[in-house]
Design an enzyme around this catalytic site. Structure first.
Site, PDB file in Angstrom:
ATOM      1  N   GLU A  95      -0.194  -8.419   8.557  1.00 37.07           N
ATOM      2  CA  GLU A  95      -0.103  -9.022   7.222  1.00 37.07           C
ATOM      3  C   GLU A  95      -0.092  -7.975   6.105  1.00 37.07           C
ATOM      4  OE1 GLU A  95       0.306 -12.220   6.420  1.00 37.07           O
ATOM      5  OE2 GLU A  95       0.312 -12.888   8.498  1.00 37.07           O
ATOM      6  N   GLU A 104       0.926  -9.784  -1.675  1.00 33.60           N
ATOM      7  CA  GLU A 104       2.244 -10.054  -1.114  1.00 33.60           C
ATOM      8  C   GLU A 104       3.317  -9.336  -1.928  1.00 33.60           C
ATOM      9  OE1 GLU A 104       4.860 -14.022   0.137  1.00 33.60           O
ATOM     10  OE2 GLU A 104       2.755 -14.191  -0.443  1.00 33.60           O
TER      11      GLU A 104
END
Length: 230
Positions: A95, A104
């Site tokens: 991730e 992100e």
């Protein structure tokens, strides 16, 4: 004197109960620290570029402090505990790009589920992935913030700005969504974290997660078990 003796007995009994309550958590914290060694943690982080925000943000100490707040994490048998820790870090590695990213990359999606009335989105805020497990969606931020003591809806950026909260948020998500399926194999954890990759939809990403998991299990000296894919 009899009354004093009864008081002493009651005091010792209460101390005994208190000791039993705290010793397992302390022992588990020590066990986790012996598995997630500085060499293991830095071995992941050192693969990230020097310019990565996560290089200075994510620390082993931060993880261990967060883990102490979740005593059931890695608290089963020796083999199962190592598998769970390996699974957790396999997903964290995937991730965050080896603990590189705190947020992100693509921030265009607000990840706002307007049908969720319990944790309504706040105007101007986006709930894209943040932290080691890339916490996403308003309902996760709202529930996580409520559990950990920060305003996840008004200040979702706390997960990527506050080192004390970041790993706690990742473990909060893990314990509430993933921990219960560890006995089904690593594949079940992929489905819980990002089921959109499963069923042959994104095989390269699934393969990468499995690769990290196998590697970490090998480092911990345990067999990865069955049902690794989804």
């Amino acid at each position: 004197m009899a009354l004093n003796m009864r008081k002493d007995i009651l005091t010792f009994a209460l101390l005994g109960i208190f000791a039993l309550a705290i010793i397992p958590q302390n022992v588990m914290s020590q066990n986790i620290a012996s598995i997630v060694t500085p060499g293991f943690f830095d071995g992941i982080k050192n693969q990230a570029a020097a310019s990565c925000a996560g290089k200075s943000f994510y620390t082993r100490d931060g993880f261990l402090k967060a883990a102490s707040s979740f005593p059931k994490f890695g608290s089963v048998s020796a083999v199962e505990s190592k598998r769970e820790i390996a699974a957790f870090f396999a997903h964290v590695t995937h991730e965050t790009g080896h603990l590189c990213y705190t947020e992100e990359i693509d921030k265009s999606n607000a990840y706002c589920d307007q049908s969720n009335k319990q944790y309504p989105c706040v105007a101007g805020k986006k709930y894209y992935g943040r932290g080691p497990m890339q916490l996403t969606w308003n309902y996760n931020y709202g529930a996580c913030g409520k559990a950990l003591g920060f305003d996840g809806l008004k200040a979702p950026e706390t997960v990527s700005n506050d080192p004390a909260v970041s790993f706690k948020a990742a473990l909060w998500f893990w314990m509430n969504n993933v921990h219960s399926v560890m006995n089904q194999g690593f594949g079940a954890t992929i489905r819980k974290i990002n089921g959109l990759e499963c069923g042959g939809k994104q095989p390269d990403k699934v393969k990468a997660r499995i690769g990290y998991y196998r590697d970490y299990c090998n480092k911990f000296g345990v067999n990865p078990g069955e049902n690794l894919s989804c």
